[in-house]
Design an enzyme around this catalytic site. Structure first.
Site, PDB file in Angstrom:
ATOM      1  N   LEU A 147      32.233  -7.820  24.125  1.00 52.33           N
ATOM      2  CA  LEU A 147      34.437  -8.443  23.469  1.00 52.33           C
ATOM      3  C   LEU A 147      34.686  -9.790  25.315  1.00 52.33           C
ATOM      4  O   LEU A 147      35.818  -9.750  25.592  1.00 52.33           O
ATOM      5  CB  LEU A 147      34.442  -6.984  24.948  1.00 52.33           C
ATOM      6  CG  LEU A 147      34.180  -5.838  24.073  1.00 52.33           C
ATOM      7  CD1 LEU A 147      34.009  -4.728  25.047  1.00 52.33           C
ATOM      8  CD2 LEU A 147      35.069  -5.951  22.676  1.00 52.33           C
ATOM      9  N   ARG A 148      33.454 -10.069  25.361  1.00 53.18           N
ATOM     10  CA  ARG A 148      33.703 -11.686  25.995  1.00 53.18           C
ATOM     11  C   ARG A 148      33.883 -11.370  27.770  1.00 53.18           C
ATOM     12  O   ARG A 148      34.213 -13.215  28.079  1.00 53.18           O
ATOM     13  CB  ARG A 148      34.189 -12.561  25.535  1.00 53.18           C
ATOM     14  CG  ARG A 148      33.751 -12.902  23.855  1.00 53.18           C
ATOM     15  CD  ARG A 148      32.243 -13.561  23.810  1.00 53.18           C
ATOM     16  NE  ARG A 148      32.135 -13.861  22.548  1.00 53.18           N
ATOM     17  CZ  ARG A 148      31.028 -14.672  22.123  1.00 53.18           C
ATOM     18  NH1 ARG A 148      29.950 -14.130  22.878  1.00 53.18           N
ATOM     19  NH2 ARG A 148      30.547 -14.616  21.160  1.00 53.18           N
ATOM     20  N   ASP A 151      28.275  -6.622  14.952  1.00 52.11           N
ATOM     21  CA  ASP A 151      27.641  -7.655  15.806  1.00 52.11           C
ATOM     22  C   ASP A 151      28.929  -8.633  16.017  1.00 52.11           C
ATOM     23  O   ASP A 151      28.937 -10.016  16.319  1.00 52.11           O
ATOM     24  CB  ASP A 151      26.969  -8.345  14.636  1.00 52.11           C
ATOM     25  CG  ASP A 151      26.355  -9.612  15.478  1.00 52.11           C
ATOM     26  OD1 ASP A 151      25.669  -9.712  16.623  1.00 52.11           O
ATOM     27  OD2 ASP A 151      25.728 -10.421  15.188  1.00 52.11           O
ATOM     28  N   HIS A 168      35.087 -15.992  18.597  1.00 48.90           N
ATOM     29  CA  HIS A 168      35.296 -17.448  19.684  1.00 48.90           C
ATOM     30  C   HIS A 168      36.100 -17.843  20.078  1.00 48.90           C
ATOM     31  O   HIS A 168      36.946 -18.083  18.835  1.00 48.90           O
ATOM     32  CB  HIS A 168      33.847 -18.796  19.150  1.00 48.90           C
ATOM     33  CG  HIS A 168      32.325 -18.121  19.012  1.00 48.90           C
ATOM     34  ND1 HIS A 168      31.698 -18.652  20.129  1.00 48.90           N
ATOM     35  CD2 HIS A 168      31.939 -17.569  18.477  1.00 48.90           C
ATOM     36  CE1 HIS A 168      30.710 -18.055  19.645  1.00 48.90           C
ATOM     37  NE2 HIS A 168      29.946 -17.525  18.789  1.00 48.90           N
TER      38      HIS A 168
END
Lengths: 441, 335
Positions: free
Chosen positions: A77-78, A318, A322
């Site tokens: 989820l960054r 997965d 980005h």
């Protein structure tokens, strides 16, 4: 904007009846055209309504599938730390549009999920977004550096469902062994992506394509040697280990043998590994730069067979969103990963369209299968369970397009792919959090 | 019952198309690799180079073909020989030449590759000659530049070094004429070699009789035979009856890894000595892309011997690069 997204705080109908759908609930062996009854956020029954049930709302699901909410066992989820790529709000929102009601996030955030403070932050952000539920996986070692154990008991109490290294190695075998022993004593399971750090230095599968393109190559043995090494330690420590993101066909056979010997291991694969191969990186397609790398067609077929045989219990996204710049460089310099959240369900059910899996096995691989491997009580329509479910149009016939993705990351190799299955409704706790609007892309 | 549609084949996108190298009329726009070049275009490059050989033999070695054109030599990785020959080729075509050693300037200041390119485009560049440490860098740059700019790959990672391969073809054609009857042995570190990869494609494009690679297994890429070569594990059998022997440079840093036990053992097994050269055809030529490691892959007696054409390669290299540059930039005009 595709459809309507409402968070979980919006007022729920106290009772709901979804009628005439093909209900597939693999955990309970259900595959029948019938009705699902929901009351107070929980499944109140399948087939037969409970006594004195009065539906406030009825949804006609005829011609559709009704399945448990999708459980994605491995999605980045960054947040915290890489919010220029995505954040918890953006990705849990993208999740519900694709039927994902729960997801587990690996610990390689910045800072790493190795303290209760970071877990609390993740939980609070997820709660504030109030869309898909988020289950953090804690770091097995501090900072994921592979040298010192993280505070396992504290992480468990704070809500970590498992511990892992998010693909980073524990090169010191002694550390790995102690970590496994300690985790076992705390009844925590470990999620590992088997990869030998020396053999895995590269960016493409060691085979004809990487040879032709001159790309530093990762042999399949990078995975199988690490898997063998870890299996030996599982035998010695008795800890439950889930192997995630398998890529090599040989690994399936090794997992099968380990399970036959009674080892407490399970395995999962990312959806893209079941469709793409090394051939797809030809012409240096950075959207196909993933780790572990896309391997040969034979590997892909063995992985598919592994899912069909039940040796691989879960299929996950997965998900690695980005920013555009991360993929705008020469292939080896691009960041690996696919924003896979929104293609998880369509790809998995495509395996059923192609006759690789029967529909119930495909549904199990994204619902009760991953829930079981993570020890979550989810992914079923069992009476009393949280009413997390989705309705899928099996004849949607639609084209997946980058421009219409909900994730912040648009890095997908599946742009332009056609799918038959599409989520039309997603419910969490009985609340309709997503409804696809007919006519929207 | 809803109507089921027939599922269409997966959509292939433009990025799958290798013909990024050619313009709509099939003329050379970029040179990224030999792979994907039609054989007649390869012949055209070699023939054009032939016409430039006479230019380089004149006392005034200049033609005005690229007058007013600006060429940037973008070297993200150090190089002496390739850069010098490109620069000479550009100057002999009367181009304005700018040399940028990007390895020591912009990128160390954190500028991205794309930002560097955009800046140079703004300086009205016509062509970039690019060397980069990453495989696929030239392909990436060619896919990103403005439509009027051409890109020539001067070596990217382990992927390709097409002008080297073309000058090797030129050299072989000069000494041997008919490719179809030739046995060509490429000896040494194929794994790390962009030169070898481009040579293999180039030799196969012109239907070379047999292309062999000769190396220990640690210096061969996986499934190398799928590139259209025969693998020989020892030098003696690998060069027997060969017409052309191409020795590859063995980088000193390979010795520090576990790929080979020692320089001495490598020379003993794979070094080209006069005795071993006698196994090849008596008129065999010996080639090397340079710089030569004497006593590692090749004995001085062979490198300087009568069968060596290593220095001819260097001279022909200028003509071949002139051909590539002028064809990329003079597409509108007749050659």
């Amino acid at each position: 904007m595709t459809g309507h997204i409402r968070d979980r705080r919006s007022t729920a109908e106290p009772s709901l009846r979804i009628i005439d759908g093909r209900v597939i609930d693999p955990a309970n062996g259900v595959d029948a055209v019938t009705d699902v009854f929901v009351r107070d956020g929980r499944i109140a029954g399948v087939g037969q309504p409970p006594e004195d049930f009065r539906a406030v709302r009825t949804i006609d699901a005829s011609g559709r599938l009704v399945i448990p909410g999708v459980v994605d066992a491995w999605a980045r989820l960054r947040e915290p730390g890489e919010t220029h790529k995505a954040n918890i709000a953006s990705e849990t929102r993208a999740a519900v549009t694709a039927g994902v009601t729960r997801l587990a996030c690996p610990p390689d955030t910045r800072p790493v999920i190795d303290s209760t403070a970071v877990i609390k932050l993740v939980q609070e952000r997820a709660e504030a977004a109030a869309l898909a539920r988020v289950h953090p996986i804690g770091a097995l070692t501090r900072e994921l550096e592979g040298s010192q154990l993280s505070p396992v008991a504290a992480l468990r109490e704070a809500g970590c469902i498992a511990l892992g290294q998010a693909g980073r190695p524990v090169t010191d075998t002694r550390v790995l062994r102690y970590a496994m022993e300690y985790a076992a004593s705390q009844d925590m399971r470990i999620v590992l992506q088997p990869s030998d750090p020396w053999l895995a230095e590269g960016c493409a599968h060691e085979g004809p394509v990487a040879s032709r393109l001159g790309l530093p190559a990762i042999p399949a043995a990078a995975e199988t040697t690490a898997l063998a090494h870890t299996l030996a330690l599982v035998e010695a420590t008795g800890v439950r280990v889930h192997f995630t993101n398998l890529s090599a066909g040989r690994s399936v056979e090794m997992i099968e043998r380990a399970r036959d010997r009674g080892l407490p291991v399970s395995a999962s694969v990312s959806a893209h590994q079941l469709f793409l191969t090394e051939m797809d990186i030809d012409a240096f397609d950075a959207d196909c730069h993933v780790l572990p790398p896309l391997r040969s067609e034979r590997d892909r077929n063995l992985l598919r067979q592994g899912v069909a045989d039940g040796i691989i219990e879960g299929i996950q996204s997965d998900h690695q969103p980005h920013e555009a710049d991360a993929k705008l460089a020469p292939f080896p310099a691009t960041e690996p990963g696919i924003a896979g959240l929104e293609t998880l369900l369509p790809l998995t059910l495509k395996l059923a369209d192609e006759g690789v899996l029967d529909l119930a096995t495909a549904v199990a691989a994204i619902t009760c299968g991953p829930a079981r491997t993570l020890g979550l009580e989810a992914g079923t329509l069992t009476t009393g369970a949280s009413a997390d479910l989705c309705i899928v149009d099996p004849d949607a016939y639609w084209t997946f397009e980058r421009e219409h993705m909900h994730s912040r990351g648009r890095n997908t190799p599946f742009h332009g792919w056609s799918f038959e299955h599409r989520v039309s409704h997603t419910f969490i706790d009985g609340q309709l959090v997503f409804e696809h609007a007919p006519g929207d892309p | 019952m809803a109507v089921k549609f027939v599922r269409p084949k997966r959509v292939r996108l433009a990025r799958d198309n290798w013909n990024i190298q050619l313009d709509e009329q099939g003329r050379l726009r970029h040179l990224v690799d030999v792979q994907g070049l039609p054989p007649q275009l390869i012949t055209q490059i070699l023939d054009t180079a032939e016409s430039f050989v006479s230019v380089t033999d004149r006392s005034i070695k200049k033609v005005p073909l690229l007058r007013g054109r600006t060429v940037f030599n973008l070297f993200f990785e150090p190089s002496t020989r390739t850069r010098t020959t490109f620069e000479l080729a550009e100057k002999r075509l009367s181009a304005d030449v700018m040399n940028l050693n990007v390895a020591t300037s912009a990128t160390t200041k954190g500028e991205s590759l794309l930002d560097t390119l955009r800046n140079l485009e703004a300086m009205q560049a016509d062509l970039f000659v690019v060397r980069h440490a990453d495989s696929g860098a030239a392909h990436f740059i060619a896919s990103q530049v403005a439509p009027h700019i051409s890109v020539v790959n001067a070596g990217d990672g382990r992927y390709a070094h097409p002008t080297q391969a073309l000058l090797d073809l030129f050299t072989i054609r000069h000494f041997k004429q008919d490719f179809t009857r030739l046995r060509v042995a490429i000896v040494g570190d194929v794994l790390h070699s962009r030169v070898a990869r481009s040579q293999i494609h180039a030799l196969n494009s012109v239907n070379t009789g047999e292309v062999r690679v000769v190396a220990p297994p640690t210096l061969l890429p996986a499934a190398v035979e799928r590139m259209g070569v025969h693998v020989y594990p020892d030098l003696e059998s690998g060069i027997r009856d060969a017409d052309v022997i191409i020795m590859l440079r063995l980088q000193k840093e390979r010795m520090r890894g576990a790929l080979l036990p020692s320089e001495g053992e490598y020379f003993q097994r794979f070094g080209l000595t006069p005795e071993r050269l006698a196994l090849a055809r008596p008129d065999a030529i010996v080639m090397h892309p340079g710089p030569v490691n004497r006593g590692v892959e090749i004995a001085s007696a062979v490198a300087d011997g009568p069968q060596s054409v290593i220095l001819d390669q260097v001279s022909f290299g200028i003509a071949v690069r002139m051909a590539v540059l002028s064809m990329c930039l003079n597409r509108g005009e007749s050659q």
